[in-house]
Write a protein that holds these residues in place. Structure first.
Motif, PDB file in Angstrom:
ATOM      1  N   MET A  21      44.322  51.491 -60.285  1.00 36.24           N
ATOM      2  CA  MET A  21      44.250  51.799 -58.863  1.00 36.24           C
ATOM      3  C   MET A  21      43.582  50.605 -58.177  1.00 36.24           C
ATOM      4  N   VAL A  22      44.364  49.930 -57.335  1.00 37.87           N
ATOM      5  CA  VAL A  22      43.955  48.648 -56.747  1.00 37.87           C
ATOM      6  C   VAL A  22      44.144  48.731 -55.242  1.00 37.87           C
ATOM      7  N   SER A  32      39.762  45.689 -54.443  1.00 40.41           N
ATOM      8  CA  SER A  32      39.031  46.533 -55.396  1.00 40.41           C
ATOM      9  C   SER A  32      39.851  46.680 -56.670  1.00 40.41           C
ATOM     10  N   TRP A  33      39.167  47.071 -57.746  1.00 39.86           N
ATOM     11  CA  TRP A  33      39.778  47.004 -59.086  1.00 39.86           C
ATOM     12  C   TRP A  33      39.082  48.053 -59.949  1.00 39.86           C
ATOM     13  N   ASN A  34      39.857  48.992 -60.474  1.00 43.15           N
ATOM     14  CA  ASN A  34      39.207  50.067 -61.237  1.00 43.15           C
ATOM     15  C   ASN A  34      39.302  49.827 -62.736  1.00 43.15           C
ATOM     16  N   ALA A  35      38.705  50.761 -63.509  1.00 43.12           N
ATOM     17  CA  ALA A  35      38.677  50.610 -64.968  1.00 43.12           C
ATOM     18  C   ALA A  35      40.069  50.645 -65.563  1.00 43.12           C
ATOM     19  N   GLY A  36      40.963  51.452 -64.976  1.00 47.83           N
ATOM     20  CA  GLY A  36      42.331  51.494 -65.483  1.00 47.83           C
ATOM     21  C   GLY A  36      43.031  50.161 -65.316  1.00 47.83           C
ATOM     22  N   LEU A  99      53.472  52.133 -57.499  1.00 46.74           N
ATOM     23  CA  LEU A  99      53.678  52.665 -56.157  1.00 46.74           C
ATOM     24  C   LEU A  99      52.728  51.914 -55.225  1.00 46.74           C
ATOM     25  N   LEU A 100      53.302  51.237 -54.231  1.00 50.16           N
ATOM     26  CA  LEU A 100      52.531  50.447 -53.275  1.00 50.16           C
ATOM     27  C   LEU A 100      52.654  51.103 -51.908  1.00 50.16           C
ATOM     28  N   TYR A 113      46.486  47.754 -48.306  1.00 49.76           N
ATOM     29  CA  TYR A 113      47.443  48.452 -49.147  1.00 49.76           C
ATOM     30  C   TYR A 113      46.681  49.095 -50.308  1.00 49.76           C
ATOM     31  N   THR A 114      47.285  50.140 -50.858  1.00 50.15           N
ATOM     32  CA  THR A 114      46.810  50.683 -52.133  1.00 50.15           C
ATOM     33  C   THR A 114      47.965  50.654 -53.110  1.00 50.15           C
TER      34      THR A 114
END
Length: 646
Positions: A21-22, A32-36, A99-100, A113-114
């Motif tokens: 999830m970015v 941002s940058w998650n563990a996944g 998915l953007l 954007y996510t």
């Protein structure tokens, strides 16, 4: 949502280990940058935050602007969904579903954007191994037209074919299924075994990536960027290969044009540097020759009447004169020789050289001419053009060791705006000399106009013939162009600007040939200025030998101090290239003090764009006593009437 709720939500997002999830800022940079995301792509937060989103894309997708297209689709339609290869930190390919979505503020402004992505590489491998590759292929890539994407069986035979492959290579699916992929390689690459080597690299290393020429159905060749990925089943057995080909012909041509432009710039800079060095060497060499020739000439009158000493003196003078001729060729390349341009009928000039050319080239060389009717005149120094043509003709003779035909011709040419990178627009006469000799390879051709470069061997050539012609053409506002191939002879073209309608032949004042001793017509005082001791002493000795009273100084400052102090100076003879105040500036300063002062400006090369003061006389180095006498007479306005005795 409350602040506590937002914090809880953020921790939940960061802790997700299966999904990347970015968030991206409006410019497409990772915010941002998650563990996944760290698990799937290998980057920790500090390594990736702030980097552009396309850092996760493969090189071929970056080259085709796929990341930018995904962001544009999200902006226009709210989201973009797809499946494809991405790159992890180690450069490995990861098959992901993503998915953007675009995020907008209350006022409709883009906030960023996510992106949610999932690694489905295992599922992809299973689907491929289970035989569902045909369905997946058609769903994912059949509509792609910018890439040729197709499958190969383990032996390299085509197993599928997309619309992009048909567009790029020209074959329909029915025409290529079952054909070996080596069918698309250029003949020389196929003969060299490149298809088998490339497939073996993919088989052993997992992927092959490279560039090369490939063949279309119509036989034409194009430049391709190729990726061959190895495909294996759950047991590690190779079940085939995925092959992606992109047409990069335009990119390759742009790179070649850039390389050619850089090479042209490099050659121009190198030529300019060599020219500056050559001009400087020739200038210093002229000063040395000036001292040698001047003193040899003075020595003649003091030698005994015996023939042997005079013969040795003549040999020494001949050697010095050959050195002077050599420096003139060097100055020609450096575009610093003294030119006397005038309108020249090229055809008439060549026909006037016919006997000289026949004597110089010998009976084994057949000379032919080809001139257009009503050829316009060019603005050139005719003597230098004759010398250049003679040098080119001798080069052509030397290239035809068993004899042959040498053609000299000229034609009118019009260069339109933007049609040439080496010639400004305008009217030209293209004068050429063509031989049937052994020709030049590309390396020799690139260096052919460099001074002192020769392939004739030690003692058989100075290497200044072509460079002299090159410099003459450049200094005359034209260009020298070379065409040559090994075994097919050489053609040298000199493009010269056409003389304008208003160009006239300058009046030439020719001094008589004194038969005896040169003597000053009156007791005149010469002020001689030169920073070179040898040249200064030689010039003073020649002037004194002619009966002048001479005062010599080594710089302009000393000359000004001498004149301002009341020193006599009926004529100024000054060098041009001196440290501090140059000869031209000294001439202007003394003319301000003494408007009628006769001035002779001596120079080792033509570094003056124009005469700095009216009625000043130019004197080229090295000069003899006779040259100095004539220059002084010209400056005094006594050419042809100067008293001569002996």
């Amino acid at each position: 949502m409350s602040i506590a709720g937002e914090s809880t939500y953020g921790r939940m997002v960061q802790s997700l280990g299966m999904l990347a999830m970015v968030s991206l800022d409006p410019d497409g940079r990772i915010a941002s940058w998650n563990a996944g995301a760290e698990r799937i792509f290998g980057y920790v937060v500090d390594e990736i935050v702030g980097q552009p989103w396309d850092a996760l894309y493969t090189p071929e997708e970056r080259s085709s602007a796929q990341p930018a297209r995904a962001l544009e689709a999200a902006r226009q339609f709210g989201h973009d969904e797809g499946v494809g290869w991405r790159l992890d930190k180690q450069g490995r390919r990861v098959w992901v579903r993503s998915l953007l979505e675009a995020l907008y503020g209350d006022a409709g402004e883009l906030l960023g954007y996510t992106c949610v992505a999932r690694d489905i590489s295992a599922m992809h491998r299973v689907n491929e191994a289970m035989g569902s590759n045909e369905q997946q292929f058609r769903l994912l890539v059949q509509g792609v037209r910018d890439y040729a994407i197709y499958m190969l069986d383990p032996q390299g035979h085509v197993a599928s074919w997309n619309a992009g492959a048909e567009r790029i290579k020209g074959y329909t699916e029915a025409e290529v299924l079952g054909k070996h992929f080596s069918h698309f390689y250029a003949d020389e690459d196929a003969s060299a075994g490149r298809p088998a080597r490339n497939l073996e690299i993919a088989r052993k290393q997992g992927v092959y990536e490279g560039e090369g020429r490939r063949r279309r159905k119509d036989g034409s060749l194009f430049w391709a960027h190729v990726v061959i990925d190895r495909l294996t089943d759950a047991d590690g057995e190779i079940v085939g290969f995925a092959k992606i080909t992109r047409d990069i012909t335009e990119k390759k041509l742009a790179e070649e044009e850039l390389a050619n432009a850089r090479e042209t710039l490099f050659q121009a800079q190198k030529t300019e540097t060599i020219g500056q060095l050559t001009g400087g060497v020739a200038h210093d060499f002229n000063n040395l020759l000036m001292a040698v020739m001047g003193n040899l000439e003075l020595l003649r009158k003091w030698l005994p009447a015996a023939p042997r000493p005079h013969q040795l003196l003549d040999n020494a003078m001949a050697g010095a004169q050959r050195g002077a001729s050599l420096t003139q060729r060097m100055l020609s390349f450096a575009r610093r020789q003294e030119l006397h341009p005038r309108p020249v009928d090229v055809a008439l000039l060549v026909h006037g050289m016919a006997d000289l050319l026949r004597r110089s080239l010998g009976p084994e060389i057949r000379i032919s001419t080809s001139f257009s009717l009503q050829l316009p005149r060019v603005l050139m120094d005719p003597n230098q053009l004759e010398l250049a043509l003679l040098n080119l003709a001798v080069n052509g003779r030397d290239a035809m060791r068993q004899g042959g035909r040498l053609e000299i011709g000229a034609r009118g040419e019009h260069v339109a705006e933007g049609h040439s990178t080496v010639l400004p627009p305008g009217e030209y006469v293209c004068l050429w000399v063509a031989d049937e000799g052994h020709g030049m390879d590309p390396d020799t051709l690139r260096r052919a106009t460099e001074p002192f470069f020769t392939t004739k061997g030690v003692g058989k050539g100075t290497g200044l013939g072509l460079s002299m012609a090159y410099g003459l053409a450049e200094q005359s506002g034209g260009r020298l162009l070379l065409q040559s191939q090994p075994g097919k002879g050489t053609t040298v073209e000199i493009w010269l600007p056409v003389a304008t309608a208003g160009a006239t032949v300058p009046a030439m004042v020719v001094a008589g040939e004194p038969d005896g001793e040169l003597q000053a017509s009156a007791a005149l005082t010469l002020l001689v200025v030169d920073d070179d001791d040898l040249v200064l002493l030689s010039t003073m000795a020649m002037a004194e030998d002619m009966g002048y009273v001479v005062h010599g100084v080594k710089c302009a400052e000393e000359a000004l101090a001498y004149v301002d102090g009341g020193g006599a100076a009926d004529v100024l003879v000054t060098d041009q290239a001196m440290p501090g105040i140059t000869g031209a500036r000294l001439a202007r300063l003394l003319r301000q003090r003494h408007p009628g002062l006769p001035i002779v400006l001596a120079s080792g090369y033509a570094e003056l764009p124009e005469l700095p003061v009216p009625d000043m006389v130019r004197l080229g180095k090295p000069f003899t006593k006779r040259d100095l006498y004539r220059a002084i007479s010209d400056a005094l306005g006594q050419v042809g009437v100067a008293d001569e005795t002996g």
